[in-house]
Design an enzyme around this catalytic site. Structure first.
Site, PDB file in Angstrom:
ATOM      1  N   LYS A  78      -1.587   1.022   6.815  1.00  0.00           N
ATOM      2  CA  LYS A  78      -0.368   0.292   6.455  1.00  0.00           C
ATOM      3  C   LYS A  78       0.408  -0.196   7.806  1.00  0.00           C
ATOM      4  O   LYS A  78       0.471   0.511   8.886  1.00  0.00           O
ATOM      5  CB  LYS A  78       0.476   1.828   5.878  1.00  0.00           C
ATOM      6  CG  LYS A  78       1.752   1.424   5.141  1.00  0.00           C
ATOM      7  CD  LYS A  78       2.020   3.025   4.780  1.00  0.00           C
ATOM      8  CE  LYS A  78       3.628   3.046   4.281  1.00  0.00           C
ATOM      9  NZ  LYS A  78       4.329   2.092   3.809  1.00  0.00           N
ATOM     10  N   ASN A 105      -1.057  -6.217   7.734  1.00  0.00           N
ATOM     11  CA  ASN A 105      -0.069  -7.125   7.375  1.00  0.00           C
ATOM     12  C   ASN A 105       0.964  -6.804   8.441  1.00  0.00           C
ATOM     13  O   ASN A 105       2.116  -6.912   8.134  1.00  0.00           O
ATOM     14  CB  ASN A 105       0.558  -7.125   5.893  1.00  0.00           C
ATOM     15  CG  ASN A 105      -0.411  -7.677   4.872  1.00  0.00           C
ATOM     16  OD1 ASN A 105      -0.867  -8.731   5.413  1.00  0.00           O
ATOM     17  ND2 ASN A 105      -0.496  -7.018   3.743  1.00  0.00           N
ATOM     18  N   SER A 131      -6.748 -12.424   3.945  1.00  0.00           N
ATOM     19  CA  SER A 131      -6.102 -13.094   2.890  1.00  0.00           C
ATOM     20  C   SER A 131      -7.152 -12.961   1.684  1.00  0.00           C
ATOM     21  O   SER A 131      -8.316 -13.301   2.009  1.00  0.00           O
ATOM     22  CB  SER A 131      -5.480 -14.520   3.074  1.00  0.00           C
ATOM     23  OG  SER A 131      -4.747 -14.739   2.075  1.00  0.00           O
ATOM     24  N   LYS A 185      -0.869 -16.151   9.287  1.00  0.00           N
ATOM     25  CA  LYS A 185      -1.031 -15.508   8.127  1.00  0.00           C
ATOM     26  C   LYS A 185       0.355 -15.413   7.358  1.00  0.00           C
ATOM     27  O   LYS A 185       0.525 -15.561   6.148  1.00  0.00           O
ATOM     28  CB  LYS A 185      -1.501 -14.234   8.243  1.00  0.00           C
ATOM     29  CG  LYS A 185      -1.321 -13.143   7.114  1.00  0.00           C
ATOM     30  CD  LYS A 185      -2.282 -13.704   5.843  1.00  0.00           C
ATOM     31  CE  LYS A 185      -2.536 -12.719   4.670  1.00  0.00           C
ATOM     32  NZ  LYS A 185      -1.560 -11.863   4.330  1.00  0.00           N
ATOM     33  N   HIS A 188       1.096 -18.763   6.012  1.00  0.00           N
ATOM     34  CA  HIS A 188       0.235 -18.943   4.660  1.00  0.00           C
ATOM     35  C   HIS A 188       0.915 -18.194   3.398  1.00  0.00           C
ATOM     36  O   HIS A 188       1.073 -18.787   2.501  1.00  0.00           O
ATOM     37  CB  HIS A 188      -1.092 -18.196   5.150  1.00  0.00           C
ATOM     38  CG  HIS A 188      -1.968 -17.896   3.802  1.00  0.00           C
ATOM     39  ND1 HIS A 188      -1.589 -16.650   3.009  1.00  0.00           N
ATOM     40  CD2 HIS A 188      -2.918 -18.435   3.297  1.00  0.00           C
ATOM     41  CE1 HIS A 188      -2.365 -16.593   2.145  1.00  0.00           C
ATOM     42  NE2 HIS A 188      -3.260 -17.722   2.295  1.00  0.00           N
ATOM     43  N   ASN A 189       1.679 -17.096   3.903  1.00  0.00           N
ATOM     44  CA  ASN A 189       2.184 -16.281   2.708  1.00  0.00           C
ATOM     45  C   ASN A 189       3.451 -17.191   2.137  1.00  0.00           C
ATOM     46  O   ASN A 189       3.815 -17.211   1.224  1.00  0.00           O
ATOM     47  CB  ASN A 189       2.727 -14.975   3.202  1.00  0.00           C
ATOM     48  CG  ASN A 189       1.136 -14.344   2.952  1.00  0.00           C
ATOM     49  OD1 ASN A 189       0.088 -14.463   3.207  1.00  0.00           O
ATOM     50  ND2 ASN A 189       1.602 -12.827   3.097  1.00  0.00           N
ATOM     51  N   GLU A 192       2.250 -19.952   0.214  1.00  0.00           N
ATOM     52  CA  GLU A 192       1.913 -19.375  -1.202  1.00  0.00           C
ATOM     53  C   GLU A 192       3.312 -19.198  -2.014  1.00  0.00           C
ATOM     54  O   GLU A 192       3.349 -19.604  -3.084  1.00  0.00           O
ATOM     55  CB  GLU A 192       1.569 -17.957  -0.922  1.00  0.00           C
ATOM     56  CG  GLU A 192       0.773 -17.409  -2.406  1.00  0.00           C
ATOM     57  CD  GLU A 192       0.170 -15.811  -1.600  1.00  0.00           C
ATOM     58  OE1 GLU A 192      -0.629 -16.092  -1.103  1.00  0.00           O
ATOM     59  OE2 GLU A 192       0.547 -14.841  -2.191  1.00  0.00           O
TER      60      GLU A 192
HETATM   61  P1  2AM Z   1      -4.741   7.931   4.186  1.00  0.00           P
HETATM   62  O1  2AM Z   1      -5.806   7.822   3.154  1.00  0.00           O
HETATM   63  O2  2AM Z   1      -5.203   9.007   4.996  1.00  0.00           O
HETATM   64  O3  2AM Z   1      -3.242   7.885   3.557  1.00  0.00           O
HETATM   65  C1  2AM Z   1      -3.597   2.669   3.296  1.00  0.00           C
HETATM   66  O4  2AM Z   1      -2.681   3.102   3.020  1.00  0.00           O
HETATM   67  C2  2AM Z   1      -4.461   3.009   4.459  1.00  0.00           C
HETATM   68  O5  2AM Z   1      -3.717   3.245   5.530  1.00  0.00           O
HETATM   69  C3  2AM Z   1      -5.064   4.310   4.043  1.00  0.00           C
HETATM   70  O6  2AM Z   1      -6.254   4.519   4.825  1.00  0.00           O
HETATM   71  C4  2AM Z   1      -4.056   5.530   4.753  1.00  0.00           C
HETATM   72  O7  2AM Z   1      -4.812   6.647   5.075  1.00  0.00           O
HETATM   73  C5  2AM Z   1      -3.675   4.724   6.047  1.00  0.00           C
HETATM   74  N1  2AM Z   1      -2.470   5.131   6.651  1.00  0.00           N
HETATM   75  C6  2AM Z   1      -1.183   4.934   6.133  1.00  0.00           C
HETATM   76  N2  2AM Z   1      -0.358   5.518   6.673  1.00  0.00           N
HETATM   77  C7  2AM Z   1      -1.133   6.230   7.665  1.00  0.00           C
HETATM   78  C8  2AM Z   1      -0.646   6.879   8.840  1.00  0.00           C
HETATM   79  N3  2AM Z   1       0.766   7.146   9.210  1.00  0.00           N
HETATM   80  N4  2AM Z   1      -1.267   7.106   9.662  1.00  0.00           N
HETATM   81  C9  2AM Z   1      -2.847   7.101   9.534  1.00  0.00           C
HETATM   82  N5  2AM Z   1      -3.081   6.424   8.401  1.00  0.00           N
HETATM   83  C10 2AM Z   1      -2.123   5.824   7.605  1.00  0.00           C
END
Ligand code: 2AM
Length: 490
Positions: A78, A105, A131, A185, A188-189, A192
């Protein structure tokens, strides 16, 4: 300890991450997978990754220990603090020349910051646009890597093999320094957003203007997909319009007309304002989504604000549909013209060297805006990498000229019908402004000078103007000769 076998590591086992790993594995690379919630690593190895060369890791340290040098680790987590968190966790285990790649992103200012921080510690950082969604990640995304230039030779083979291929060329090349990958990127969005809005306006004109049924409109889009508009978005629009609900009625009219957005279009519009570039079409596309979400208010307004009397179309329908194709094509040319102008300006402002032909090639496959059109843009920048705008390229200059009459007729008719065409209209307004040697900014300057003593410059050759730089129109306004003076300031 055994020799490390991993070609690349990937952190973040959501669907995008898993699919990218499977894709890289298909291309012959050994990938080591890690995730904060380590049960996902085990589940992945036991299911999707079963029978492959994919390796798992249950800690950052184990992940790093399984990678060949220079270590390459992709983060697909994320966007935001999670990226910084993982960078901090990885740092103590990495060595000079190792590469952290953020494939999420992320907003480009964060990427600029991270690449500076890591480079100052001898590590390399890449921010890569990825993308094409889950499908793209699995079978070939458009990849837009930028950041520490020294990282490119080390990741090039894996990235180019993993990306979508069009005519034997990978939809991946080095974009530029710092935050360039995520910047491109983002643009690009934004593009889009623009392409989608243009298609939605064409649908509206065909539906509410010509009164056509979704099936007829789908056929028109299918036809367009064989010509200059040949693209993924036109193709899926035809399929979407053909889609029927269980009652046999088209689904689209049953979908609530409130568009969502995740914010990358808005970022592009803000970046355009920051750079002082008239990227009006993406801006209008974002605003059109904002207006769409005022649903309740629009319902109330529709009861009390009348538009023009609806008149049945009396002209030549075939000609009108051809005109609409040209209007869509010309507006699309303007949108990409504006997008590339923005990238060019930002490259100047931030000292990046962007490869414009390469960018167009990266977008030709693997992503939502993939199209034949992007091949023409690549050709234009291949011919002249210094092109100020696409409208100076022969091919696009001719195309815009050819489209112009139909484009104007469509907008004029939509205005008479009272059908909003924010993207078509702003494209034409830009076109007319851009091709105008003189725009009425002379009057703006005079107004600014009048109320704020902002001063103005005179047109070359008119240096004998009575009013001089630093003087104030108001002073003269008290004299009886303002009409005489204003004629000099143009
Ligand atoms: P997770 O499975 O342990 O939740 C999409 O959300 C990806 O980002 C997932 O692999 C998620 O891990 C990871 N993710 C989201 N927030 C996170 C955070 N604060 N620290 C580590 N991984 C994170």
């Amino acid at each position: 300890m055994s020799q490390p076998v991993g070609d690349i590591g990937l952190i973040g086992l959501a669907v995008m991450g898993q699919n990218l790993i499977l894709n890289m594995n298909d291309k012959g690379f050994t990938v080591v997978a890690y995730n904060r919630t380590t049960s996902k690593v085990d589940a992945f190895l036991a299911n999707e990754a079963k029978g492959t060369k994919i390796q798992g890791a249950h800690s950052v340290e184990e992940l790093v220990s399984k990678l060949k040098r220079p270590r390459k680790i992709i983060l697909l987590v994320k966007a935001g603090p999670a990226v910084d968190d993982f960078i901090r966790q990885l740092e103590p285990h990495l060595e000079k020349g190792d590469i952290i790649i953020d494939g999420g992103n992320s907003h480009y200012p964060d990427t600029i910051r991270r690449s500076k921080e890591l480079e100052s510690k001898g590590l390399l950082f890449v921010g890569s646009g990825v993308s094409g969604g889950e499908e793209g990640a699995r079978y070939g995304p458009s990849l837009m890597p930028g950041g520490s230039p020294a990282a490119w030779p080390a990741i090039k083979e894996i990235f180019q093999a993993t990306a979508a291929q069009v005519n034997g060329e990978p939809c991946c090349d080095w974009v530029g320094e710092g935050g360039a990958g995520h910047y491109v990127k983002m643009v690009h969005n934004g593009i889009e957003y623009g392409d989608m809005q243009l298609i939605a306006e064409a649908y509206d004109i065909l539906k509410r203007g010509l009164g056509l049924h979704e099936d007829e409109i789908a056929d028109i889009f299918n036809n367009w997909n064989k010509g200059v508009l040949d693209s993924f978005l036109i193709e899926i629009t035809a399929n979407i319009l053909k889609f029927k609900d269980d009652d046999g009625e088209p689904l689209v009219p049953k979908i609530l007309d409130q568009a969502g957005q995740k914010g990358t279009g808005k970022w592009t519009a803000i970046a355009a304002l920051d750079a002082g570039m008239p990227v009006t079409l993406i801006g209008e596309a974002v605003f059109a989504r904002c207006l769409s979400s005022l649903k309740e208010e629009r319902i109330r307004a529709s009861k009390v604000i009348a538009g023009p009397q609806k008149e049945a179309f009396k002209g030549d329908k075939k000609q009108f549909i051809d005109d609409l194709e040209q209007a869509l094509y010309a507006s699309k040319i303007i949108s990409y013209t504006q997008g590339f102008m923005l990238m060019r300006q930002t490259a100047k402002d931030l000292g990046w060297t962007l490869n414009y032909a390469g960018i167009a090639r990266m977008w030709r496959g693997g992503c939502i805006i993939k199209s034949v059109f992007l091949g023409d843009i690549a050709a234009a920048y291949q011919k002249n990498s210094n092109l100020e705008s696409l409208l100076f390229d022969d091919f696009f200059n001719k195309a815009a000229h050819k489209a112009q009459p139909g484009w104007r007729r469509i907008i004029a008719q939509a205005v008479l019908w009272g059908i909003p065409t924010p993207a078509f209209s702003t494209a034409l307004a830009f076109f007319d402004g851009y091709r105008s040697e003189v725009v009425p900014a002379n009057l703006l300057q005079a107004q600014r000078d009048y109320f704020g003593a902002h001063t103005f410059r005179v047109v070359p050759g008119k240096e004998n103007t009575k009013l001089k730089l630093g003087e104030d129109i108001r002073t003269y306004h008290k004299l009886p000769c303002l009409p005489f003076l204003t004629c000099y300031i143009g």
